[in-house]
Design a protein around this motif. Structure first.
Motif, PDB file in Angstrom:
ATOM      1  N   MET A   1       0.827  -1.192   0.000  1.00 21.41           N
ATOM      2  CA  MET A   1       0.000   0.000   0.000  1.00 21.41           C
ATOM      3  C   MET A   1       0.872   1.257   0.000  1.00 21.41           C
ATOM      4  SD  MET A   1      -3.167   0.666  -0.022  1.00 21.41           S
ATOM      5  CE  MET A   1      -4.394   1.824   0.333  1.00 21.41           C
ATOM      6  N   ARG A   2       1.985   1.180   0.706  1.00 31.29           N
ATOM      7  CA  ARG A   2       2.868   2.337   0.828  1.00 31.29           C
ATOM      8  C   ARG A   2       3.437   2.753  -0.540  1.00 31.29           C
ATOM      9  NH1 ARG A   2       4.207   4.571   5.293  1.00 31.29           N
ATOM     10  NH2 ARG A   2       6.038   5.567   5.803  1.00 31.29           N
ATOM     11  N   GLY A   3       3.814   1.761  -1.368  1.00 35.03           N
ATOM     12  CA  GLY A   3       4.348   2.056  -2.694  1.00 35.03           C
ATOM     13  C   GLY A   3       3.330   2.767  -3.570  1.00 35.03           C
ATOM     14  N   GLY A   4       2.070   2.397  -3.426  1.00 34.73           N
ATOM     15  CA  GLY A   4       0.997   3.037  -4.196  1.00 34.73           C
ATOM     16  C   GLY A   4       0.824   4.496  -3.818  1.00 34.73           C
ATOM     17  N   MET A   5       0.966   4.794  -2.519  1.00 33.66           N
ATOM     18  CA  MET A   5       0.833   6.184  -2.062  1.00 33.66           C
ATOM     19  C   MET A   5       1.982   7.039  -2.573  1.00 33.66           C
ATOM     20  SD  MET A   5      -1.877   6.871  -0.474  1.00 33.66           S
ATOM     21  CE  MET A   5      -1.767   8.102   0.804  1.00 33.66           C
ATOM     22  N   ASN A   6       3.194   6.485  -2.532  1.00 35.91           N
ATOM     23  CA  ASN A   6       4.348   7.233  -3.042  1.00 35.91           C
ATOM     24  C   ASN A   6       4.191   7.494  -4.531  1.00 35.91           C
ATOM     25  OD1 ASN A   6       5.628   7.437  -0.585  1.00 35.91           O
ATOM     26  ND2 ASN A   6       6.869   5.603  -0.885  1.00 35.91           N
ATOM     27  N   ASN A   7       3.702   6.490  -5.243  1.00 41.11           N
ATOM     28  CA  ASN A   7       3.483   6.633  -6.671  1.00 41.11           C
ATOM     29  C   ASN A   7       2.440   7.721  -6.945  1.00 41.11           C
ATOM     30  OD1 ASN A   7       3.763   6.076  -9.402  1.00 41.11           O
ATOM     31  ND2 ASN A   7       2.204   4.478  -9.357  1.00 41.11           N
ATOM     32  N   MET A   8       1.370   7.737  -6.150  1.00 43.83           N
ATOM     33  CA  MET A   8       0.311   8.733  -6.310  1.00 43.83           C
ATOM     34  C   MET A   8       0.844  10.134  -6.005  1.00 43.83           C
ATOM     35  SD  MET A   8      -2.770   9.265  -7.173  1.00 43.83           S
ATOM     36  CE  MET A   8      -3.991   8.030  -6.854  1.00 43.83           C
ATOM     37  N   GLN A   9       1.640  10.265  -4.957  1.00 44.32           N
ATOM     38  CA  GLN A   9       2.219  11.566  -4.614  1.00 44.32           C
ATOM     39  C   GLN A   9       3.158  12.047  -5.721  1.00 44.32           C
ATOM     40  OE1 GLN A   9       3.973  10.758  -0.786  1.00 44.32           O
ATOM     41  NE2 GLN A   9       2.167  11.520   0.325  1.00 44.32           N
ATOM     42  N   GLY A  10       3.940  11.137  -6.265  1.00 43.38           N
ATOM     43  CA  GLY A  10       4.832  11.490  -7.366  1.00 43.38           C
ATOM     44  C   GLY A  10       4.052  11.950  -8.584  1.00 43.38           C
ATOM     45  N   MET A  11       2.961  11.261  -8.854  1.00 46.19           N
ATOM     46  CA  MET A  11       2.127  11.639  -9.996  1.00 46.19           C
ATOM     47  C   MET A  11       1.488  13.009  -9.770  1.00 46.19           C
ATOM     48  SD  MET A  11      -0.589   9.208 -11.864  1.00 46.19           S
ATOM     49  CE  MET A  11      -2.234   9.833 -11.709  1.00 46.19           C
ATOM     50  N   MET A  12       1.052  13.271  -8.542  1.00 44.10           N
ATOM     51  CA  MET A  12       0.457  14.575  -8.232  1.00 44.10           C
ATOM     52  C   MET A  12       1.486  15.696  -8.393  1.00 44.10           C
ATOM     53  SD  MET A  12      -2.715  14.204  -7.736  1.00 44.10           S
ATOM     54  CE  MET A  12      -3.176  15.732  -6.960  1.00 44.10           C
ATOM     55  N   LYS A  13       2.708  15.452  -7.941  1.00 49.31           N
ATOM     56  CA  LYS A  13       3.762  16.459  -8.103  1.00 49.31           C
ATOM     57  C   LYS A  13       4.035  16.709  -9.578  1.00 49.31           C
ATOM     58  CE  LYS A  13       6.163  15.929  -3.720  1.00 49.31           C
ATOM     59  NZ  LYS A  13       7.383  15.534  -3.043  1.00 49.31           N
ATOM     60  N   GLN A  14       4.060  15.635 -10.345  1.00 50.66           N
ATOM     61  CA  GLN A  14       4.285  15.760 -11.786  1.00 50.66           C
ATOM     62  C   GLN A  14       3.160  16.571 -12.432  1.00 50.66           C
ATOM     63  OE1 GLN A  14       4.421  12.004 -13.879  1.00 50.66           O
ATOM     64  NE2 GLN A  14       5.087  12.954 -15.768  1.00 50.66           N
ATOM     65  N   MET A  15       1.929  16.312 -12.029  1.00 50.45           N
ATOM     66  CA  MET A  15       0.782  17.047 -12.573  1.00 50.45           C
ATOM     67  C   MET A  15       0.854  18.528 -12.209  1.00 50.45           C
ATOM     68  SD  MET A  15      -1.122  15.070 -14.393  1.00 50.45           S
ATOM     69  CE  MET A  15      -2.639  15.978 -14.443  1.00 50.45           C
ATOM     70  N   GLN A  16       1.233  18.830 -10.967  1.00 54.38           N
ATOM     71  CA  GLN A  16       1.347  20.222 -10.543  1.00 54.38           C
ATOM     72  C   GLN A  16       2.437  20.945 -11.331  1.00 54.38           C
ATOM     73  OE1 GLN A  16       1.938  19.632  -6.352  1.00 54.38           O
ATOM     74  NE2 GLN A  16      -0.244  19.781  -5.881  1.00 54.38           N
ATOM     75  N   LYS A  17       3.541  20.264 -11.561  1.00 60.09           N
ATOM     76  CA  LYS A  17       4.642  20.838 -12.336  1.00 60.09           C
ATOM     77  C   LYS A  17       4.197  21.103 -13.777  1.00 60.09           C
ATOM     78  CE  LYS A  17       9.538  19.900 -13.222  1.00 60.09           C
ATOM     79  NZ  LYS A  17      10.626  18.943 -13.045  1.00 60.09           N
ATOM     80  N   MET A  18       3.488  20.131 -14.365  1.00 56.82           N
ATOM     81  CA  MET A  18       2.986  20.285 -15.725  1.00 56.82           C
ATOM     82  C   MET A  18       1.988  21.442 -15.802  1.00 56.82           C
ATOM     83  SD  MET A  18       0.808  17.653 -18.086  1.00 56.82           S
ATOM     84  CE  MET A  18      -0.655  17.904 -17.099  1.00 56.82           C
ATOM     85  N   GLN A  19       1.108  21.549 -14.801  1.00 56.68           N
ATOM     86  CA  GLN A  19       0.119  22.618 -14.782  1.00 56.68           C
ATOM     87  C   GLN A  19       0.801  23.986 -14.731  1.00 56.68           C
ATOM     88  OE1 GLN A  19      -2.673  22.448 -11.537  1.00 56.68           O
ATOM     89  NE2 GLN A  19      -3.875  24.140 -12.340  1.00 56.68           N
ATOM     90  N   LYS A  20       1.841  24.112 -13.920  1.00 52.56           N
ATOM     91  CA  LYS A  20       2.570  25.383 -13.815  1.00 52.56           C
ATOM     92  C   LYS A  20       3.210  25.746 -15.154  1.00 52.56           C
ATOM     93  CE  LYS A  20       5.824  27.903 -11.016  1.00 52.56           C
ATOM     94  NZ  LYS A  20       7.228  28.036 -11.001  1.00 52.56           N
ATOM     95  N   LYS A  21       3.831  24.754 -15.804  1.00 48.77           N
ATOM     96  CA  LYS A  21       4.467  25.016 -17.096  1.00 48.77           C
ATOM     97  C   LYS A  21       3.426  25.403 -18.146  1.00 48.77           C
ATOM     98  CE  LYS A  21       8.676  22.402 -16.524  1.00 48.77           C
ATOM     99  NZ  LYS A  21       9.658  21.557 -17.145  1.00 48.77           N
ATOM    100  N   MET A  22       2.279  24.760 -18.115  1.00 48.12           N
ATOM    101  CA  MET A  22       1.238  25.089 -19.084  1.00 48.12           C
ATOM    102  C   MET A  22       0.694  26.497 -18.847  1.00 48.12           C
ATOM    103  SD  MET A  22      -0.679  21.470 -19.745  1.00 48.12           S
ATOM    104  CE  MET A  22      -1.712  22.147 -21.028  1.00 48.12           C
ATOM    105  N   GLU A  23       0.551  26.889 -17.589  1.00 48.46           N
ATOM    106  CA  GLU A  23       0.111  28.251 -17.280  1.00 48.46           C
ATOM    107  C   GLU A  23       1.124  29.274 -17.788  1.00 48.46           C
ATOM    108  OE1 GLU A  23      -0.535  28.153 -13.051  1.00 48.46           O
ATOM    109  OE2 GLU A  23      -2.463  27.122 -13.266  1.00 48.46           O
ATOM    110  N   GLU A  24       2.422  28.957 -17.635  1.00 46.33           N
ATOM    111  CA  GLU A  24       3.469  29.853 -18.140  1.00 46.33           C
ATOM    112  C   GLU A  24       3.385  29.963 -19.662  1.00 46.33           C
ATOM    113  OE1 GLU A  24       7.044  28.078 -16.605  1.00 46.33           O
ATOM    114  OE2 GLU A  24       6.684  28.809 -14.570  1.00 46.33           O
TER     115      GLU A  24
END
Length: 107
Positions: A1-24
């Protein structure tokens, strides 16, 4: 279960980074000026990257009071060309941030 949470957090960080770049990129696109021409440059329409018409330039020699339809057609053609170029630029700029992601609803 722990690996799934880390994966989800990593994906969320990636999405936030992508969103910031798209806004720029969206902000940069607003500043872009894209030209469309018709009639061999007799009519030029300038639009922003957000597809707002900024300017319409008509050379004097194309203005014929007896053939207003031709002038109207040239303006429409130049506007459509400029808007198509704006779409291409937007797809190019924003698409590079979503390539490789397999997210439903995203390009």
């Amino acid at each position: 279960m722990r690996g799934g949470m880390n994966n989800m957090q990593g994906m969320m960080k990636q999405m936030q980074k992508m969103q910031k770049k798209m806004e720029e990129e969206q902000a940069k696109l607003k500043e872009e000026k894209i030209e469309g021409t018709a009639g061999g440059g007799m009519v030029t329409v300038v639009v922003s990257g957000h597809k707002e018409v900024l300017d319409v330039i008509v050379k004097e020699e194309v203005v014929d009071p007896d053939d207003i339809e031709m002038l109207q057609d040239l303006i429409v053609a130049a506007t459509n060309e400029a808007l198509n170029k704006a779409d291409e630029l937007s797809s190019e700029r924003l698409g590079k941030h979503t390539k490789g992601l397999n997210i439903p609803g995203m390009m």
